[in-house]
Design an enzyme around this catalytic site. Structure first.
Site, PDB file in Angstrom:
ATOM      1  CD1 TRP A  61       0.846  -0.389   3.121  1.00  0.00           C
ATOM      2  CD2 TRP A  61      -0.605   1.211   3.802  1.00  0.00           C
ATOM      3  NE1 TRP A  61       1.145   0.104   4.263  1.00  0.00           N
ATOM      4  CE2 TRP A  61       0.346   0.909   4.587  1.00  0.00           C
ATOM      5  CE3 TRP A  61      -1.588   2.030   3.794  1.00  0.00           C
ATOM      6  CZ2 TRP A  61       0.104   1.649   6.009  1.00  0.00           C
ATOM      7  CZ3 TRP A  61      -1.820   2.797   4.815  1.00  0.00           C
ATOM      8  CH2 TRP A  61      -0.838   2.695   5.827  1.00  0.00           C
ATOM      9  CG  ASP A  62       4.691   0.810   1.505  1.00  0.00           C
ATOM     10  OD1 ASP A  62       3.790  -0.049   2.004  1.00  0.00           O
ATOM     11  OD2 ASP A  62       5.958   0.769   2.053  1.00  0.00           O
ATOM     12  CD  GLU A 121       2.546  -4.528   9.136  1.00  0.00           C
ATOM     13  OE1 GLU A 121       3.507  -4.718   9.545  1.00  0.00           O
ATOM     14  OE2 GLU A 121       2.276  -4.475   8.021  1.00  0.00           O
TER      15      GLU A 121
HETATM   16  C1  BGC Z   1       5.015  -1.586   7.660  1.00  0.00           C
HETATM   17  C2  BGC Z   1       3.723  -1.712   6.602  1.00  0.00           C
HETATM   18  C3  BGC Z   1       4.586  -1.514   5.151  1.00  0.00           C
HETATM   19  C4  BGC Z   1       5.707  -2.255   4.906  1.00  0.00           C
HETATM   20  C5  BGC Z   1       6.572  -2.088   3.551  1.00  0.00           C
HETATM   21  C6  BGC Z   1       6.228  -2.587   7.388  1.00  0.00           C
HETATM   22  O1  BGC Z   1       7.007  -2.444   8.334  1.00  0.00           O
HETATM   23  O2  BGC Z   1       4.366  -1.905   8.924  1.00  0.00           O
HETATM   24  O3  BGC Z   1       2.726  -0.583   6.697  1.00  0.00           O
HETATM   25  O4  BGC Z   1       3.524  -1.680   4.195  1.00  0.00           O
HETATM   26  O5  BGC Z   1       6.511  -2.339   6.160  1.00  0.00           O
HETATM   27  O6  BGC Z   1       6.796  -0.726   3.956  1.00  0.00           O
END
Ligand code: BGC
Length: 766
Positions: free
Chosen positions: A358-359, A486
């Site tokens: 989603w970044d 997360e």
């Molecule tokens: C973050 C996610 C992100 C991913 C990739 C993870 O550490 O919690 O939100 O999409 O890294 O950057």
């Protein structure tokens, strides 16, 4: 101010070198080359010697200890495709190596106007002979398949023989670190060299990925030029085992030099039926134009890039440099064709295996939509091309209708092995929908909504309808999902997810109406099976969407059960236990109020009209105390929202953390690649945060503030075919319409008319 980033060190220690490989990488959205030393690093020193192609991957098994129904059992992973950067230099029998002899100078430079990196070394061999080595590298924006090195050696205090040995090695593996879940756990050999041969001054290699079957061609062409009386004695290309080796012998007089030009061309079967044929043809083109032509084109490309997104900070050179660096890295990372997107680490390293998250849509597209909408459109088109796979993915998770975009992927297939904080992050659907809407609002490109946007909005809306249900109070609820944070997983009614889904549903209706009103709907209803009843259902669900609110605290709980959990004691957590994810079992983390990253706070930026300022302030302060910012996607959001809530000092402090995250390696993992989402977030922290830019259906509004240590700042952006410049200083905000039709915008809540090239000055407000 020149857009240059330089680091000098006469003791390029191992750790610093590993980080520099990331910071000085070259990429153009198609290929990425780590900034590894040409001669390699001594044994036992950490290095990730990699060259990558965006969207080129193999498929590897995903080991699940207990293989439950429809679990992901394989994943795509970006491959290291070849080593074409190796050059060794032997001075009268002594091999150049930074750990032997004496390094008198070692400087690395990234020139973001010329689009090159430069390494300059002065080295004294154990015998006392001194040489100067200059290596200039470029990944061309004009010819995306071209990576070039110009490697020059000059004899400073002696006359003698220099031998240059250049290697082309297609027989490579990927980097791995079993102790870090953000990297591949095992070293992979996924590429088989099928053929390598020499042709004049070139070596050409074809390799094939073991499971995906994708083929890649790497081609290296050499040319040696002697300067100031130096004499080339001999040169030859030969194939030794699976490697192409070029050797050039030169006699140098004192003060004379020799340049080895290495042209590396890459081609792959994702884009070309015959990768070798294409690489050979492109080499011919490059040879007939000559490298100086590509340097010129590179500068012109970057001139154009900067002209739309110029950003100047007056009074804080450090921040200015950091922000420019971040913007440049975004350009390097973004795919320039419709076969790929933007990986979490761009093309700078193997962290997160080249996956798109989603970044891209939430953190990076806002930058491109405001500065280079054509690029945004292409990246959105790429997502659209994966819609069928998203439909399949939804089916695997038991949904009867709609599409669910994967949490991490290269081609559109779910590649997340841990569904709890992977596939369960349904918000990615709304994030992608939001990016389409934001693109539409900023550009007015309704035709693209007809072509792609409407279908994405529709299928994501259908998924919300399938996932959600009405509870006994008549609220529409979304159960068992994971929001952006997360450290809190599989919850009911994550505030962010619910409010984002509501927006998704509402905009599906709006775009449908706009298409109908513009007479653009055509047979879309029929084609996509849209009925009035279905649309009415979207409207009802959006209206009834449950947005958790706690009367007692006056805040939005992150989800239904969040506030019933004990608060994690961050003050008592040992400093070396961060990031928590590397020290505590996930289940343990899930049972506490502790956040990895902005979640509800992010919703306040994207969907600010849903709550009153008081609720947002109270919530902000609440979440601030329990957020670790263990994810790089966090401080930028805390900065933007602090600006919007008038918390100026916080806004600046969080911005500083975000701006320098990779340059200072504050997350201790920039060696594995840059953090592209944070870089996009850093841009938004200035434009949407400090300057308070909002682009909505009603138009543009600005409410700038000036960070206390700055004298001013300036930026440009595009809006519906116009180019605008905004300059803020202590007294006033000055807005100029540089190109495009007249426009009325709101500044500090008041309407201001803008006409061709005339500046409008508006007094700053507290
Ligand atoms: C973050 C996610 C992100 C991913 C990739 C993870 O550490 O919690 O939100 O999409 O890294 O950057």
């Amino acid at each position: 101010m020149k857009k240059i980033f330089t680091r000098s060190s006469v003791d390029p220690g191992a750790k610093e070198n590993f980080l520099n490989e990331t910071l000085f990488h070259n990429a153009n959205g198609y290929i990425g080359v780590r900034g590894c030393l040409e001669e390699g690093v001594p044994n036992g020193t950490d290095t990730m010697r990699g060259i990558y192609i965006n969207g080129f991957y193999d498929i590897i098994p995903m080991k699940q200890a207990e293989m439950l129904c429809n679990f992901v059992d394989k994943k795509e992973t970006m491959l290291n495709i070849a080593d074409t950067m190796t050059v060794n230099c032997v001075v009268d029998g002594e091999i150049f190596d930074i750990l032997t002899g004496l390094v008198i100078k070692h400087t690395r430079t990234l020139d973001m106007e010329k689009g090159i990196t430069k390494r300059e070394v002065v080295w004294e061999a154990p015998s006392g002979k001194q040489i100067e080595i200059t290596s200039v590298r470029m990944t061309s924006f004009e010819m995306l398949s071209l990576f070039s090195i110009e490697y020059t050696v000059k004899a400073l205090n002696f006359e003698g023989d220099v031998r240059l040995i250049s290697v082309h090695n297609p027989d490579v593996t990927n980097y791995s670190d079993p102790s870090d879940p953000r990297l591949a756990a095992e070293s992979m050999r996924n590429l088989d060299v099928k053929d390598i041969y020499a042709d004049g001054e070139s070596s050409i290699a074809i390799a094939q990925a073991r499971t995906s079957g994708l083929r890649v061609c790497s081609l290296v062409h050499h040319a040696l030029t002697a300067h100031d009386g130096a004499a080339v004695r001999s040169n030859a290309t030969e194939i030794l085992g699976k490697q192409g080796v070029y050797t050039g012998n030169v006699h140098l007089g004192k003060g004379s030099s020799v340049t080895l030009e290495k042209l590396c061309l890459f081609s792959d079967s994702v884009r070309a039926r015959e990768p070798a044929g294409r690489a050979v043809r492109e080499l011919d083109t490059v040879l007939s134009n000559g490298l100086p032509y590509y340097y010129k084109k590179q500068e012109a490309y970057l001139k154009e890039f900067w002209s739309n997104c110029e950003m100047e900070i007056d009074g804080d050179d450090d921040m200015q440099n950091a922000v420019i660096f971040n913007m440049y890295e975004l350009l390097q990372s973004a795919a320039k064709d419709s076969h790929a997107s933007i990986a979490a680490k761009g093309l700078s390293g193997e962290g997160y295996e080249g996956h798109y998250f989603w970044d891209t849509e939430t953190f990076i597209l806002p930058f491109f939509t405001l500065t280079n909408p054509a690029l945004s459109k292409m990246l959105l088109r790429y997502r659209y091309s994966t819609l069928d796979k998203a439909r399949e993915n939804a089916g695997l998770l038991g949904h009867k209708k709609g599409a669910l975009f994967p949490w991490r992927t290269i081609t559109g297939t779910e590649c997340s092995g841990y569904f709890v904080s992977g596939s369960a992050a349904y918000h990615i659907n709304a994030d992608i929908a939001y990016a389409f809407v934001n693109y539409y609002i900023t550009t007015g490109d309704l035709a693209f909504m007809r072509e792609a946007g409407m279908e994405v909005l529709l299928e994501t809306s259908r998924l919300w309808m399938d996932l959600g249900c009405y509870n006994e109070n008549g609220d529409f609820v979304l159960n068992v999902v994971t929001g952006p944070d997360e450290y809190t997983c599989m919850v009911n009614n994550n505030y962010y997810t619910n409010v984002a889904a509501k927006y998704n549903l509402c905009w599906t209706l709006k775009i449908h109406r706009l298409l109908r009103e513009a007479g653009l709907l055509g047979d879309l209803d029929e084609h996509l099976g849209i009925t009035d009843e279905e649309l009415a259902g979207f409207g009802r669900a959006a209206e009834a969407m449950l947005l958790p609110y706690d009367e007692h605290l006056g805040i939005n709980p992150q989800d239904d059960s969040f506030l019933s959990k004990p608060v994690w004691d961050l003050a008592k957590t040992p400093k070396d236990h961060f990031p928590l994810l590397l020290h505590y079992h996930p289940l343990h983390l899930y049972r506490y109020q502790v956040c990895k990253q902005a979640d509800t706070v992010l919703a306040y930026f994207m969907f600010e009209n849903e709550q009153s300022r008081d609720v947002m302030i109270r919530s902000y302060e609440y979440y601030e105390k329990i957020t670790t910012h263990d994810s790089s996607l966090s401080t930028c959001v805390f900065s933007i929202v602090a600006s919007r809530l008038g918390l100026k000092e916080k806004a600046y402090a969080y911005f500083g953390d975000s701006a320098k995250l990779d340059l200072l390696n504050t997350h201790s993992n920039s060696m594995h690649g840059i953090h592209t989402a944070n870089m996009g977030g850093c841009y938004m922290a200035i434009v949407n945060g400090f300057a308070g830019l909002r682009v909505t259906e009603e138009g543009i509004s600005l409410a700038p503030s000036l960070p206390k240590d700055w004298n001013g700042y300036k930026f440009k952006f595009v809006y519906r075919g116009r180019l605008l410049k905004v300059a803020i200083d202590k007294e006033a905000v000055t807005i100029t319409l540089l190109a495009g039709d007249d426009l009325t915008i709101r500044v500090f809540g008041k309407w201001v008319g803008l006409e061709g090239k005339r500046e409008k000055r508006i007094q700053m407000e507290e």
